[in-house]
Write an enzyme that holds these catalytic residues in place. Structure first.
Site, PDB file in Angstrom:
ATOM      1  N   GLY A  48       0.856  -1.205   0.000  1.00 42.77           N
ATOM      2  CA  GLY A  48       0.000   0.000   0.000  1.00 42.77           C
ATOM      3  C   GLY A  48       0.877   1.235   0.000  1.00 42.77           C
ATOM      4  CB  SER A  50       0.808   4.292  -4.680  1.00 40.86           C
ATOM      5  OG  SER A  50      -0.534   3.976  -4.380  1.00 40.86           O
ATOM      6  CB  THR A  51      -1.921   7.418  -1.855  1.00 39.74           C
ATOM      7  OG1 THR A  51      -2.648   6.239  -1.514  1.00 39.74           O
ATOM      8  CG2 THR A  51      -1.983   7.624  -3.354  1.00 39.74           C
ATOM      9  N   GLY A  52      -0.902   8.281   0.824  1.00 42.18           N
ATOM     10  CA  GLY A  52      -1.243   8.291   2.245  1.00 42.18           C
ATOM     11  C   GLY A  52      -0.139   7.800   3.167  1.00 42.18           C
ATOM     12  CB  ALA A 112      -1.610  -6.115  -1.981  1.00 40.51           C
ATOM     13  CG  LEU A 139      -3.103  -3.382   1.455  1.00 40.29           C
ATOM     14  CD1 LEU A 139      -3.690  -4.752   1.105  1.00 40.29           C
ATOM     15  CD2 LEU A 139      -2.559  -2.712   0.220  1.00 40.29           C
ATOM     16  CB  ALA A 140      -7.157   2.262   2.598  1.00 43.81           C
ATOM     17  CE1 TYR A 225      -8.283   9.130  14.065  1.00 39.60           C
ATOM     18  CE2 TYR A 225     -10.565   8.461  13.677  1.00 39.60           C
ATOM     19  CZ  TYR A 225      -9.633   9.407  14.090  1.00 39.60           C
ATOM     20  OH  TYR A 225     -10.058  10.632  14.528  1.00 39.60           O
ATOM     21  CE1 TYR A 235     -11.882   4.774  10.382  1.00 37.27           C
ATOM     22  CE2 TYR A 235     -11.330   3.520  12.354  1.00 37.27           C
ATOM     23  CZ  TYR A 235     -11.048   3.896  11.059  1.00 37.27           C
ATOM     24  OH  TYR A 235      -9.950   3.361  10.429  1.00 37.27           O
TER      25      TYR A 235
HETATM   26  P1  NAD Z   1      -4.815   5.577   1.001  1.00 39.48           P
HETATM   27  O1  NAD Z   1      -6.085   5.388   0.255  1.00 39.48           O
HETATM   28  O2  NAD Z   1      -4.104   6.879   0.859  1.00 39.48           O
HETATM   29  O3  NAD Z   1      -3.740   4.433   0.597  1.00 39.48           O
HETATM   30  C1  NAD Z   1      -4.095   3.111   0.353  1.00 39.48           C
HETATM   31  C2  NAD Z   1      -2.976   2.388  -0.388  1.00 39.48           C
HETATM   32  O4  NAD Z   1      -3.393   1.021  -0.569  1.00 39.48           O
HETATM   33  C3  NAD Z   1      -2.651   2.918  -1.781  1.00 39.48           C
HETATM   34  O5  NAD Z   1      -1.255   2.851  -2.020  1.00 39.48           O
HETATM   35  C4  NAD Z   1      -3.348   1.924  -2.717  1.00 39.48           C
HETATM   36  O6  NAD Z   1      -2.747   1.793  -4.001  1.00 39.48           O
HETATM   37  C5  NAD Z   1      -3.167   0.658  -1.929  1.00 39.48           C
HETATM   38  N1  NAD Z   1      -4.136  -0.391  -2.278  1.00 39.48           N
HETATM   39  C6  NAD Z   1      -5.482  -0.386  -2.135  1.00 39.48           C
HETATM   40  N2  NAD Z   1      -5.996  -1.557  -2.547  1.00 39.48           N
HETATM   41  C7  NAD Z   1      -4.949  -2.326  -2.943  1.00 39.48           C
HETATM   42  C8  NAD Z   1      -4.824  -3.631  -3.461  1.00 39.48           C
HETATM   43  N3  NAD Z   1      -5.878  -4.428  -3.635  1.00 39.48           N
HETATM   44  N4  NAD Z   1      -3.585  -4.069  -3.780  1.00 39.48           N
HETATM   45  C9  NAD Z   1      -2.487  -3.292  -3.619  1.00 39.48           C
HETATM   46  N5  NAD Z   1      -2.547  -2.052  -3.105  1.00 39.48           N
HETATM   47  C10 NAD Z   1      -3.764  -1.572  -2.786  1.00 39.48           C
HETATM   48  O7  NAD Z   1      -5.158   5.241   2.506  1.00 39.48           O
HETATM   49  P2  NAD Z   1      -4.586   5.705   3.935  1.00 39.48           P
HETATM   50  O8  NAD Z   1      -5.533   6.665   4.525  1.00 39.48           O
HETATM   51  O9  NAD Z   1      -3.134   6.027   3.846  1.00 39.48           O
HETATM   52  O10 NAD Z   1      -4.787   4.351   4.741  1.00 39.48           O
HETATM   53  C11 NAD Z   1      -3.744   3.423   4.986  1.00 39.48           C
HETATM   54  C12 NAD Z   1      -4.002   2.759   6.331  1.00 39.48           C
HETATM   55  O11 NAD Z   1      -3.947   3.760   7.353  1.00 39.48           O
HETATM   56  C13 NAD Z   1      -5.390   2.105   6.433  1.00 39.48           C
HETATM   57  O12 NAD Z   1      -5.270   0.921   7.178  1.00 39.48           O
HETATM   58  C14 NAD Z   1      -6.190   3.150   7.204  1.00 39.48           C
HETATM   59  O13 NAD Z   1      -7.272   2.586   7.893  1.00 39.48           O
HETATM   60  C15 NAD Z   1      -5.115   3.656   8.155  1.00 39.48           C
HETATM   61  N6  NAD Z   1      -5.402   4.964   8.803  1.00 39.48           N
HETATM   62  C16 NAD Z   1      -5.827   6.033   8.068  1.00 39.48           C
HETATM   63  C17 NAD Z   1      -6.122   7.229   8.723  1.00 39.48           C
HETATM   64  C18 NAD Z   1      -6.612   8.439   7.967  1.00 39.48           C
HETATM   65  O14 NAD Z   1      -7.141   9.368   8.603  1.00 39.48           O
HETATM   66  N7  NAD Z   1      -6.434   8.510   6.671  1.00 39.48           N
HETATM   67  C19 NAD Z   1      -5.939   7.347  10.114  1.00 39.48           C
HETATM   68  C20 NAD Z   1      -5.448   6.252  10.823  1.00 39.48           C
HETATM   69  C21 NAD Z   1      -5.188   5.054  10.151  1.00 39.48           C
END
Ligand code: NAD
Length: 394
Positions: A48, A50-52, A112, A139-140, A225, A235
């Site tokens: 996961g 590529s972003t976030g 993935a 992953l999300a 979270y 949530y």
């Molecule tokens: P995001 O959407 O920015 O990133 C998700 C990543 O997963 C991307 O790189 C995407 O390409 C990859 N992905 C999705 N489906 C896939 C698949 N089938 N195969 C391969 N790659 C795949 O999300 P995020 O907000 O960075 O979330 C990441 C984690 O952090 C999650 O578990 C989320 O619950 C957790 N989180 C997020 C927050 C928030 O506020 N954004 C807060 C706390 C925890």
């Protein structure tokens, strides 16, 4: 092609290649401006990436600690007349920057959850890295095709047990309204756990262990979270929260296996931030808009890169070990959850309306950050100039 943002609800259907590259460079510059992370990770697999939070973890490992990184992600390439998704451009920009800095960076694009992508990763580790010492699971995803049963599980964001009514904001139109979300059916709960729970993380770790690709002392971390009570029904106590409970179960199981070789697995609870994943959750964007205002005023606001650098620098490396809470989770949501921050959010929450949204919340900051996820509104980028949307992965 001149590329402008096209926002449709909680997604932007266009992305700007040069804007994404400039955004990634800001994250890289942030990490390079901090002291290097001592005894940091050396060979890192980011699932996961590529972003976030996953991308921020990758950048922290590479530019904070000189790590070789292997990234797994699922994005869409450009098509005729249509740019690629931001993760595509982010990955190209990261990879170019890492390689120019003399760092190994390779990418595997695909699902993935599938056996095929896991096999490609195992082969790449064998050929290039030998072993990895950190596995980030970030992953999300809205769906998962189960590799054994072939069943397609779709995750949903719903309360459990009873309907939930609260305020929400249409971040694009700036309209605050009340939303009622009906509770999830039992199969929707099971499906969300199948997608966002810990089963796939365990499959990854078992495959890596069996192949012998985990170095002694390997750490693995997945993200969760918790947040304040106002969001709990959707949530923490909702379908996604039950999936996160399963992720915690998996963390304990993986941890007991890694411990035998001096390693550990755990959950890091991160701050609520604007990402593609969080913008899809009802109610949460309004909470984030208020939170940003309060935390920016308090001087404690952080983005993904500051969060992940802090996790590495103060909990995982630099001679530190994670400061676990009672449930064994690392907390980098600690600044968000400070009582004075949460009290201030709770004071503003009941009075927010469409009319006072701009004054009472940081909706402007929310929108700015949302557009930045797609490479728009980044300093130094000329959005009136022709951009090349068709760029191959490297
Ligand atoms: P995001 O959407 O920015 O990133 C998700 C990543 O997963 C991307 O790189 C995407 O390409 C990859 N992905 C999705 N489906 C896939 C698949 N089938 N195969 C391969 N790659 C795949 O999300 P995020 O907000 O960075 O979330 C990441 C984690 O952090 C999650 O578990 C989320 O619950 C957790 N989180 C997020 C927050 C928030 O506020 N954004 C807060 C706390 C925890």
């Amino acid at each position: 092609m001149i590329i402008k943002p096209k926002v449709r609800g909680f997604v932007c259907v266009t992305a700007h290649p040069d804007g994404c590259a400039a955004h990634i460079q800001e994250w890289i510059d942030y990490v390079k401006a901090q002291s290097p992370i001592q005894s940091g990770p050396k060979k890192v697999l980011v699932i996961g990436s590529s972003t976030g939070y996953g991308l921020a973890s990758r950048i922290s490992a590479a530019f904070g600690s000189g790590a070789a990184t292997l990234g797994v992600f699922f994005d869409r390439p450009s098509e005729e007349g249509r740019p690629a998704t931001p993760g595509w451009y982010n990955t190209i920009a990261f990879t170019k920057a890492a390689r120019s800095a003399g760092l190994y960076a390779k990418n595997i694009m695909g699902d993935a959850f599938s056996d095929d992508i896991k096999r490609q990763v195992m082969e790449t580790i064998k050929a290039d890295l030998g072993q990895v010492d950190l596995v980030i699971y970030s992953l999300a995803s809205p769906r998962r095709t189960h590799p054994r049963t072939g069943a397609v599980h779709k995750s949903c964001l719903k309360p459990v047990g009873a309907a939930y009514t609260n305020k929400t904001v249409d971040t694009d139109k700036g309209i605050v309204s009340e939303i009622t979300i009906e509770p999830a059916a039992p199969e929707e709960i099971a499906d969300t756990v199948a997608v966002m729970g810990g089963d796939d993380w365990e499959l990854w770790m078992d495959a890596l262990t069996t192949a012998g690709w985990l170095a002694p002392g390997t750490q693995s971390v997945a993200y969760s979270y918790i947040g304040p009570e106002v969001t709990w029904a959707i949530y923490k106590n909702g379908t996604i929260g039950l999936a996160k409970n399963d992720l915690e179960r998996a963390a304990k199981s993986i941890d007991s296996k890694l411990k035998t070789n001096g390693g550990r697995a755990f959950i890091s609870v991160n701050k609520a931030l604007v990402t593609q994943a969080s913008s899809a959750i009802p109610v949460v964007p309004l909470y984030i808009s208020i939170l940003y205002k309060i935390m920016k005023a308090a001087g404690t606001h952080e983005g993904c890169i500051e969060q992940m650098h802090r996790l590495f620098a103060t909990q995982m490396y630099n001679g530190h070990t994670p400061k676990f809470d009672d449930a064994g989770r690392a907390r980098v949501d600690d600044w968000e959850m400070r009582p004075e921050i949460q009290d201030a959010v709770a004071r503003i929450w009941p009075s927010v309306t469409t009319e006072n949204l701009d004054a009472e919340t940081d909706i402007a900051g929310y929108r700015e950050e949302f557009l930045k996820l797609f490479g728009f509104g980044v300093k130094g980028v000329n959005y009136d100039a022709d951009a090349e949307p068709h760029v191959p992965l490297i």
